[in-house]
Design a protein around this motif. Sequence first.
Motif: not given
Lengths: 444, 347, 295, 284
Positions: B53, C92, C95-96, C188, C191, C201, C204, C209, D1-9, D12-13
Amino acid sequence: MGQRFTRRQMIKAAGTATAAGLLLPRKGRAAKKTLKILQWNHFVPGYDKWFNNQYIKEWGEKNDTDVIVDNVGIPAINTTAAAEVSAKKGHDLFLFLWPKPVYEDEVIDHREIYEEVEKKYGKPIDLAIKSTFNPKTKKYFGFSDSYVPDPVNWRKSMFDEAGMKPDTWDDVRLAGKKIKDKRNVPVGIGLAQEIDTAMAMRAILYSFGGSEQDEQGRLVIGSKNTVEAVKFVKALYQETMTPEVFSWDASSNNRAMLAGRASVVLNAISVTREAENKNMMVDGKPIGDDIWLAKPAKGPTRRMGLEHVMNVYVIWKFAENIAGAKKFLVDYVGNFHRAFEASEFYNFPCFPKQVPDLKQMLQKDSKAKPPDKYFVLADSLDWATNVGYPGYSNAAIDDIYSQWILNNMFAKAAQGVMSPEDAVKEAEAKCRDIFAKWKERKLL
Amino acid sequence: MATVETKNIRKVFQEHTAVDGVDLQTREGEFLVLLGPSGCGKTTLLRMIAGLERQTSGDILIGGRVVNEMPPRERKIAMVFQSYALYPHMTVAKNIAFPLKAQGAEPKTIDARVKTAASMFGIERLLQRKPRQLSGGERQRVALARAMVREPDVFLLDEPLSNLDAKLRHMARDELQQFQRRLKTTTVYVTHDQVEAMGLGDRIAVMSAGKVRQLGRPQEVYDDPADTFVAGFLGSPPMQFFENDGALVGFRAENLLPKAVYSSNEPLVSFWYRVTRVEDLGADRLLYGSLRDLAPDTKMIVNLPSTIHVPLTPGEAYEFACKVNDLKFFDPKTGLRIPSRPLRGKA
Amino acid sequence: MRLADDERALSRVLLAPAVLYIALLVGGPFVLAIIYSLTSISLGGHSFNFVGLQNFQAALRDPSFRRALGNTVLFAFVSQILVLVLASVLAIALQREFRGKWLVRLLILLPWVAPISLGTIGWLWIFDSIYSVINWTLRYLHIFGATTWPIWLGQPKLAMVSIVTVQVWRTLPLATVILLGGLSGIPQDIHDAAEVDGARFFRHMFQITIPLVLPISLVATLFGFVFAFTDMIVVYVLTRGGPFDTTQVLASLAFFKSVDGGDLGGGAAVALFLLPVLAAAAVGMLHMARRAEVT
Amino acid sequence: MATGQALHGAGGKVANFGIIAAFAAFAAFPFAWMLITTFKRTGDLLDPNHNPFLYSQPPTLENLRVLFNDTLFVRWAGNTMFIGVLVVLITLLIAVPAGYSLARLTGAIGEQLGVAMFLTYLVPPTILFIPLSRVVSILHLQDSPWALVLVYPSFTIPFCTWLMMGFFKVIPKDVEEAAMIDGLSRFGAFVRVILPMSIAGLLTVVIFTFTLVLQEFVYALTFISSAKNFTVSVGVPSFLVRGDVYFWGSLMAACFIASVPIAFLYNLFVDRFIAGFTVGAVKG
């Protein structure tokens, strides 16, 4: 006017009338027959209006029958027929837009209807017989009231510019090339798996002296003349067309023509009628005025065109009102003059005596510019022939037609995936299988 | 080896503040327990340390370096989840090898280290099994093996014992502590179970409503609670309170004994206590009753060790006493500890 | 014992309507279809002669059939592999949490709820040889000149591409929805563990996944395959098998052969040709999906 | 907040946004196109020199008028709803108990039967419709919406039974056992305890069934012959493709109108659907 009650009115009446009063209409109704007709959504909406709202009502009253018409789209015709035959239940009169000899065992012999009509209204044209008679079994597997000619539609201004008319296939090829080179407007004769292509290719095949079968119904597709026709189409495609013709459906050549994107197409009069009715414009001018009609082009052997659509009514053996259906057909031929008008000259009579003034009417059409534009159709009987010429439209011919074997033969050669000779050979092999299949099933 | 430090760390989820300005610093090689009831923010704090987090504000330092911007994999940490989070489609061996592969270790090294880790936890014979073929205790060991195999600077454990049954839990606790003592890796351990916390932690941080209420050695936290929350959360039964002269007075159930038990020279406070029920638990006797006079009708539980053989009859009142030092005083408004003072009123 | 409590009787009573329904309305016609394929029956019903496997042999001799067989396999595989890959990527991405997700989901669901006969007519218009909006745009961007442009449905390869595109378009939403379900089924913690364990990535994705959504993707793929193998509507509306039978698939060929050509026996043979293979594949996939590790 | 596997940063967005935008465009483009076409005059539409995205002539409601006045579109939509609702009801009534029976009561054979039912999907409707028309006629249902009400469950029941079987299998047996101890019969436990717990599964059945009904083409084309009984998927192409002429504007309008409201409706339930499908399809 006699009291006729629809079901709904009956129910309403039942609510208010006394028991005694109810008996009368019910008794009248019990005697009433029903005639169920299935036909397509006519290309000319006015025809359906006349037929559904006017003609069948008149006929129904005279014959004390409730006539019900179901209009379906073209794709539904074969499927619905298959379902009705499998179910042994369905409409009393079923209209195909092409001969359907495969159902011969499921339909009554329509000979009587021809005989009756002939007595009253004169002889049918040969095209009608060729499309509905099986010489092997001597049975009429359908009844043709009308057909639709398939003339050449061409752009007057463009051909004028090229200094030519689409009179022979060589003219089409030469003028088409000139127009394409100059204006970048190609010829629009389809090479796809659809009805307009099927008719256009047969028109070329027959006028080059080739055919699927001979008069006795022997397979002759592998002839030298067929190869010549294929070679011609290949050249025609390469010199005057674009690959779009491989993608077309039945409506595409209409659209191409009306968009000004084709110099010449083969089609029924739907192209010009659409232009007139919707007042379509290209480059600010009404396109309809520039699209002229011509007799089918002449090939090395003969001038020959096709029926574009062959109306073939059949009466199933399992129909519930066979007598009514027969009578309806006879009477319909008697009223064909009105049908001819309602269809805006789309449906041509198989019993020409019924429209004796056909020529005069064609000479002064109210919508056409010039008013005699449609006059070229007047002698369509001299050149319109059936699928399967010079023989009959039998089950094998229908099968070959439905699997688009000739369409694909021409298309493969034109596209260059096969030599004309190989394309003909491949088609011949397929046709041989099909002929064998239907011989074994005793329809040939 | 490294320490973990959080500086004024906050985490706000939409409306709700989960962690509210926490300052913590572990010592080198220390076993630090985050203890608190569910929803107190302890798991969120742990996940922020792990990098799972992102904190709303404040800094996290591992080994003295600010790691705010680092993804978890760069923080040199390992984590054991409450569910163990074993990869269900991989064998035990593959599970343990996974972090090494992710680091790009040589296959040879991986093999060797997987073996070492497996032998350390006595799970060599399970290496080819899949997680669903393991018992709870075995899963926990696999999770630990997976965590230690990459030799992290910091272990983070999120209630790793909560899925075990009582008997296993004792054994696992013991194994866990031995293992930590051996490796001397700084460990942050989250639990809501005070017994675990007391038993395992070098120090305990008691949390409530997103704040650390007290940080100290287990005995300190138990004996000298910083506020009524800590006092009331620890101990079984927890510390009991009565009001006296504007202060809350708390004492533990085991600190109130029949007066006769004490030697006479100790400074005592005595109470009249009416016993209503006695529960004999073998090692202890639990008394249910109420104080009289000093705090009338306050229900109290008293825990007598079975070594004290005073006969007690329900319905009777007896004179009980506790040492003055065992009484803790709190401000009733803030709940914070205040200095001891004499009790007022009749004993 | 009352029926409501008698397990054996109750189970039969609860199951009976479904079994009856299927036996009567699918089983019966299905058996008939098999019988058809072994006879020389035509639409008109004549000559119900048993001919053994002749129809199947005849089909194998027919180059159009062989082409259709190849096309069917190609069409099904290519479209379903594309669907699987694209649906995974999309699921995928979906999900965000983000603003406007509701709208995006709505748009992505659309192809699945549109009556497919109409949706495909929409594509027919998009692929039109003269009015194609794609071609207009390509010309407008000067990617193609004013005189030549791709004829989507008129060139064998492009026609196949077009059909596959529409099939992907129509099956993607369902596959995405199914995969979203699969993804949300992964705890979760798994992950998080992967992340703490240092997986980037792609590791993973490919080691955690994807293996974990494999069972559910098998089901999604199975559905896609079944639709691709048995449904002909896209081919029927867009090309009717053309140009020159290069996009014909088994379902459409069977339809044209039996309903338009009248050869019911031959059509049934074509339609049922792949049935044993398909059945075996389906059983295998269902078995795998149910046996696979699911947390 | 990350849910599952998401691209970060931030990168990624952006990537995430790009992917979603591309897919949404791919999915929705034909519908946007339909919407534009709906209001185009034929002359505008059929002029290849006009920019297809713009209105070179003023927009018109003519296509909608044709759709609503000259065809029975509203009636067809009503028929589709009517058939859809009934088929959903029949499917629920038959498939749900069957799924329960297979999951709980028949033992290992349940699994086999479930798979066997799934296999009925492999038979193409293009072949089945010929023998099926016999059944329809024996029951005197030709040219009646009831024919479709009868036939459609033949492809919705197998799938939904199979789906519900998986769904019921993951519900712990204790729950029914508790209910039975509390005084319900086995059947009562099923109806009053298990069903309310399976809302997600039931919803999945409803949505899936309804979609299949909406999509179906071959049976509707063959069993129905009178215009007033058509469904949307058959009526619209039958009456707006007349011989050589496509009424593009009205066709596109029909497709748009038939799809978008249902997509709205589904969007409300899609989370439940997702949950239901996953559990039902894989577990058990």
